[in-house]
Design an enzyme around this catalytic site. Structure first.
Site, PDB file in Angstrom:
ATOM      1  N   LYS A  39       0.898  -1.262   0.094  1.00  0.00           N
ATOM      2  CA  LYS A  39       0.019   0.125  -0.156  1.00  0.00           C
ATOM      3  C   LYS A  39       0.832   1.228  -0.101  1.00  0.00           C
ATOM      4  CE  LYS A  39      -2.880   0.753   3.352  1.00  0.00           C
ATOM      5  NZ  LYS A  39      -2.806   1.822   4.363  1.00  0.00           N
ATOM      6  N   SER A  40       1.954   1.314   0.866  1.00  0.00           N
ATOM      7  CA  SER A  40       2.945   2.556   1.071  1.00  0.00           C
ATOM      8  C   SER A  40       3.342   2.574  -0.327  1.00  0.00           C
ATOM      9  CB  SER A  40       3.855   2.395   2.126  1.00  0.00           C
ATOM     10  OG  SER A  40       3.171   2.149   3.160  1.00  0.00           O
TER      11      SER A  40
ATOM     12  N   GLY B 294      -5.289   7.678   5.561  1.00  0.00           N
ATOM     13  CA  GLY B 294      -4.392   8.670   6.282  1.00  0.00           C
ATOM     14  C   GLY B 294      -2.926   8.816   5.484  1.00  0.00           C
TER      15      GLY B 294
ATOM     16  N   SER C  36       7.095   8.705  12.572  1.00  0.00           N
ATOM     17  CA  SER C  36       6.058   8.595  11.562  1.00  0.00           C
ATOM     18  C   SER C  36       6.499   8.690  10.052  1.00  0.00           C
ATOM     19  CB  SER C  36       4.993   9.719  11.923  1.00  0.00           C
ATOM     20  OG  SER C  36       4.168   9.752  10.453  1.00  0.00           O
TER      21      SER C  36
ATOM     22  N   ASP D  32       1.858  -1.431  11.829  1.00  0.00           N
ATOM     23  CA  ASP D  32       0.476  -1.680  10.986  1.00  0.00           C
ATOM     24  C   ASP D  32       0.247  -3.268  11.644  1.00  0.00           C
ATOM     25  OD1 ASP D  32       0.197   0.595  10.106  1.00  0.00           O
ATOM     26  OD2 ASP D  32       1.013   0.180   8.232  1.00  0.00           O
TER      27      ASP D  32
ATOM     28  N   LYS E 270      -4.915   5.331  14.975  1.00  0.00           N
ATOM     29  CA  LYS E 270      -4.802   4.749  13.468  1.00  0.00           C
ATOM     30  C   LYS E 270      -6.076   4.611  13.160  1.00  0.00           C
ATOM     31  CE  LYS E 270      -0.380   3.618  13.022  1.00  0.00           C
ATOM     32  NZ  LYS E 270       0.203   4.489  11.874  1.00  0.00           N
TER      33      LYS E 270
ATOM     34  N   ARG F 267      -7.889  -3.588   9.307  1.00  0.00           N
ATOM     35  CA  ARG F 267      -6.925  -4.584   9.972  1.00  0.00           C
ATOM     36  C   ARG F 267      -7.343  -5.202  11.205  1.00  0.00           C
ATOM     37  NH1 ARG F 267      -2.645  -3.821   6.618  1.00  0.00           N
ATOM     38  NH2 ARG F 267      -1.842  -1.631   6.346  1.00  0.00           N
TER      39      ARG F 267
HETATM   40  C1  S3P Z   1       2.547   4.720   6.569  1.00  0.00           C
HETATM   41  C2  S3P Z   1       3.143   5.039   7.411  1.00  0.00           C
HETATM   42  C3  S3P Z   1       2.424   4.295   8.667  1.00  0.00           C
HETATM   43  C4  S3P Z   1       1.551   3.331   8.808  1.00  0.00           C
HETATM   44  C5  S3P Z   1       0.641   3.438   7.396  1.00  0.00           C
HETATM   45  C6  S3P Z   1       1.217   3.665   6.203  1.00  0.00           C
HETATM   46  C7  S3P Z   1       3.220   5.380   5.083  1.00  0.00           C
HETATM   47  O1  S3P Z   1       1.926   5.592   9.509  1.00  0.00           O
HETATM   48  O2  S3P Z   1       0.801   3.146   9.658  1.00  0.00           O
HETATM   49  O3  S3P Z   1      -0.156   2.580   7.390  1.00  0.00           O
HETATM   50  O4  S3P Z   1       2.899   4.743   3.955  1.00  0.00           O
HETATM   51  O5  S3P Z   1       3.915   6.039   4.963  1.00  0.00           O
HETATM   52  P1  S3P Z   1       2.585   6.605  10.357  1.00  0.00           P
HETATM   53  O6  S3P Z   1       3.426   7.409   9.754  1.00  0.00           O
HETATM   54  O7  S3P Z   1       1.652   7.648  10.847  1.00  0.00           O
HETATM   55  O8  S3P Z   1       3.087   5.746  11.348  1.00  0.00           O
END
Ligand code: S3P
Length: 747
Positions: A333-334, A406, A479, A627, A654, A699
């Site tokens: 996903k990221s 997010g 983060s 996650d 989250k 999740r």
């Molecule tokens: C992510 C960072 C994480 C993760 C999210 C995806 C990203 O969040 O929990 O599912 O793709 O950069 P945080 O940066 O708030 O920890």
């Protein structure tokens, strides 16, 4: 005469309902209300004597009057259901009658003309006149087609004026609700514009196209070869010509307006064809296709927004089972988010493979389309992004909707803070509760202008055209989203932007920037970017998402006799906390075929069942498994002894408060789970059965599906629709691997 009363009949709310015009719509309104029992008496009137007779014979009305005046005597509600142009004369006649306290309403497809005419003949729009428009119909017409259920689940738009009497509005509203309609209120002009665009313009085009082709001398030839496209596009040219002639004359202004806009767009398409501008054509076609898919979902009431708010998708997970075979979970996903973002900002065409077709990544994709980027796909994970360069984004026409994501909202806010135009970022109910000050504050320090809702929540309004200054930022929390947001803003800032993180977080942004040829300096825990460089299009192969693979790693570990291989999983060192934690608990996990694709390490991961033991989770591993904790809590529940997690307060903000929501669900299943402000203490034990709530968190939903492997009975998991945000084919893969989870109702 039939006297059919609906078994669910309601108490009368109207003494005498009068319906003028006993065609399909008027007849259906009368019949439905008569059957519901909401009116003590339903009286009909129609200029056509035969329709009056039939209305009585078919039980559409209790009786018919033989003049308008007689019909309206003693009426409480008068429904005007005559063709739209006949309405003008009818209103004139009504104005001469004594209507007492009767509430008036109508069903005309245009509202401006009805209101204007009523103002003329009554001197002012009567306060008891509630204009309305049911969006329903059928190819059939006349009183014989009257159907009391015609309006069920259809929209009805009421267009009250400022001085419309609230009681009159409420009564008309109630009558439509009684018929099963979904009632909405709109302003008159807005109604006419919306209908002109969505209904009247398409009809005009269909009539026009068929006539234009039919008038050509080679018409026979054309129609002989007319393919499905012609048939589909022109179906509505079979509609009633007289009715449509009325509608265009009645809604003249709004139709002209939308027609002029469309003509300009058509000219642009003509020019694109003339100039052989394939890029422009592709842009229009890909945007249209995406919009069409989106609308189809809404029309079918399947849109995720809709599902989330109105439908509780329940998973039922039966106890037992073991896992086997080779699986490939969807793309990371990221990395998928970032491939669209950087691909859009690059010069040239970026090809992406393995893209995650989940709603979160699709929200990012749609946002860039809304900002003018031409993006083809996704089709089986393949996406082609026609980059516009760092300065090529265009102002979107409206707010950018980020759904549940997010990552989309936080990363985009950095990028958008540096654009010359304003943007508004919105999200669903869960995202609207999540903290955005963590990005808004440092961005403001760089010179950005961002407004948030109270307490730093979405929506975010980002005012463009603000020069940004690079800065050094010591991140207060670990983060990757905040880090990435600031690095993206840094591409546009004056001077260097550097971010120091308190603990390592996923570094996909840094890796991918380099993959696009953009220099990034990493010095220990500090990352720095400088402006003045370009991104060059590239090829991206997205590995399978370790966060999705994690569900199967835990599942295979806890289910006796399991042996599975998860293929092509990303094992970026900033993401492998789940493997390390599971190994510390005694899991049997081995990596094979390790290689690097497009700057990201990948491997095939084999997991066999093992006896797990409780551990103190090392705090250093928390950001590397951020996650995966919901499913790790399931592993802990199945382990022997106590598992303790600390330093994970981030889990509380989250997609849900993952500490509390998991503790609640585990407690329901008979596991001792004690939440703490920054973690949880879980005593391994026997899992029972019961009902748990995912609170819209993907999740959580998948984690409890895994728990059933070791439960004594079935687990019903509520609120699972958002599994589609990150793992749309979860159920299919889980079933294939040997889990007994399905959507309730899909036995
Ligand atoms: C992510 C960072 C994480 C993760 C999210 C995806 C990203 O969040 O929990 O599912 O793709 O950069 P945080 O940066 O708030 O920890």
């Amino acid at each position: 005469m039939s006297d059919v009363r609906d078994p669910l009949a309601v108490a009368p709310i109207v003494e005498r309902l009068v319906v003028i015009g006993l065609g399909l719509i008027g007849g259906s309104f009368a019949k439905g209300l008569r059957e519901s029992g909401a009116c003590r008496e339903v009286v009909g009137f129609d200029l056509d004597v035969r329709s009056r007779e039939l209305a009585v014979e078919l039980g559409v009305v209790d009786r018919c009057a033989d003049s308008l005046e007689a019909a309206c005597q003693g009426a409480d509600v008068i429904q005007l259901a005559v063709p739209i142009l006949a309405m003008e004369r009818l209103l004139e006649q009504l104005a001469r009658l004594d209507l007492g306290q009767a509430v008036l309403t109508d069903v005309g497809s245009a509202k401006g003309n009805v209101v204007r005419r009523a103002e003329q003949v009554f001197g002012r729009m009567p306060g008891r006149f509630v204009p309305g428009h049911p969006i329903a119909g059928s190819e059939q017409s006349g009183v014989t087609a009257a159907d009391g259920k015609l309006f069920r689940r259809h929209k009805v738009i009421l267009t009250p004026l400022a001085h419309t009497e609230p009681q009159a509005l409420e009564l008309v509203h109630q009558l439509w609700v009684t018929l099963g309609a979904h009632v909405e209120h709109m302003e008159v002009a807005h109604h006419d514009e919306v209908l002109a665009a969505t209904s009247h313009l398409p009809h005009l085009l269909a009539f026009g196209l068929v006539d234009s082709l039919a008038r050509r001398h080679e018409n026979l030839e054309i129609f002989r070869y007319a393919a499905g496209g012609f048939r589909d596009f022109t179906r509505i040219a079979g509609s009633d010509p007289v009715m449509w002639h009325d509608i265009f004359l009645a809604n003249r202004e709004a139709v002209l307006h939308t027609l002029d806009d469309f003509r300009a767009d058509l000219d642009a398409l003509r020019e694109a064809v003339d100039q052989r501008d394939g890029h422009r054509l592709l842009g229009v076609f890909t945007r249209a296709r995406a919009a069409r898919e989106h609308f189809s979902k809404i029309l079918a009431r399947r849109a995720y927004v809709d599902v989330m708010h109105s439908k509780d998708l329940i998973f039922t997970a039966q106890p037992g089972g073991s896992l086997s075979g080779h699986l490939r979970v969807p793309g990371d996903k990221s990395i998928s988010h970032r491939s669209i973002m950087l691909g859009s900002l690059a010069e040239g065409t970026t090809e992406v493979e393995g893209f995650l077709e989940g709603e979160d990544a699709l929200a990012t994709l749609q946002a860039f389309r809304d900002m003018g980027v031409v993006i083809e796909g996704p089709q089986q994970g393949r996406v082609t992004v026609h980059g516009v360069g760092l300065h090529g984004l265009k102002a979107p026409a409206g707010p950018l909707y980020m759904g549940n994501s997010g990552t989309s909202m936080r990363l985009l806010s950095g990028l958008l803070a540096a654009q010359p135009f304003d943007t508004v970022l919105t999200g669903d109910a869960s995202l609207s509760k999540r903290p955005m000050n963590r990005v808004a504050k440092p961005l403001r320090e760089m010179g950005a202008s961002i407004d948030t809702a109270p307490e730093g929540r979405p929506p975010l309004t980002i005012h463009g055209g603000q020069p940004l200054k690079g800065m050094h930022y010591e991140m207060p929390m670990a983060s990757a989203q905040v880090k990435s947001c600031l690095l993206l803003a840094g591409l546009y800032a004056q001077g260097a932007t550097s971010v120091t993180e308190p603990a390592p977080t996923r570094d996909h942004t840094e890796r991918m920037l380099r993959g696009f040829g953009y220099p990034v300096k990493v010095d220990g825990s500090t990352v720095t970017v400088e402006p003045g460089h370009k991104l060059h299009a590239t090829r991206i192969e997205v590995p399978a998402d370790i966060s999705s693979a994690a569900f199967f790693m835990v599942a295979a570990s806890i289910a006796e006799g399991s042996d599975i291989t998860l293929e092509h999983v990303g094992i970026n060192p900033t993401r492998i906390g789940v493997i390390e934690i599971l190994r510390l608990m005694g899991a049997d996990i081995s990596l094979a075929n390790q290689r690097e694709v497009g700057g990201e390490p990948v491997a095939d991961i084999r997991v066999r069942a093992a006896k797990l033991r409780g551990i103190d989770i090392p705090e250093a591993l928390v950001p590397l498994a951020i996650d995966e904790f919901p499913v790790l809590f399931i592993a802990a529940a199945c382990a022997e002894g106590r598992t303790t997690l600390r330093g994970a307060e981030e889990l509380r903000v989250k997609e849900s408060d993952r500490i509390q929501v998991m503790a609640d669900g585990l407690a329901t299943l008979g596991i001792q789970a004690q939440p703490t402000p920054d973690g949880i203490v879980i005593e391994g034990g026997a899992l029972g059965s019961g009902e748990v709530w995912a609170h819209g968190d993907h999740r959580i939903a998948m984690s409890f599906s895994v728990a059933a492997l070791r439960a004594r009975g079935a687990i019903r998991i509520h609120d699972c629709a958002n599994v589609a945000t990150s793992f749309p084919n979860f159920l299919a893969l889980a079933q294939r691997a040997g889990m007994r989870v399905q959507t309730e109702g899909d036995a």
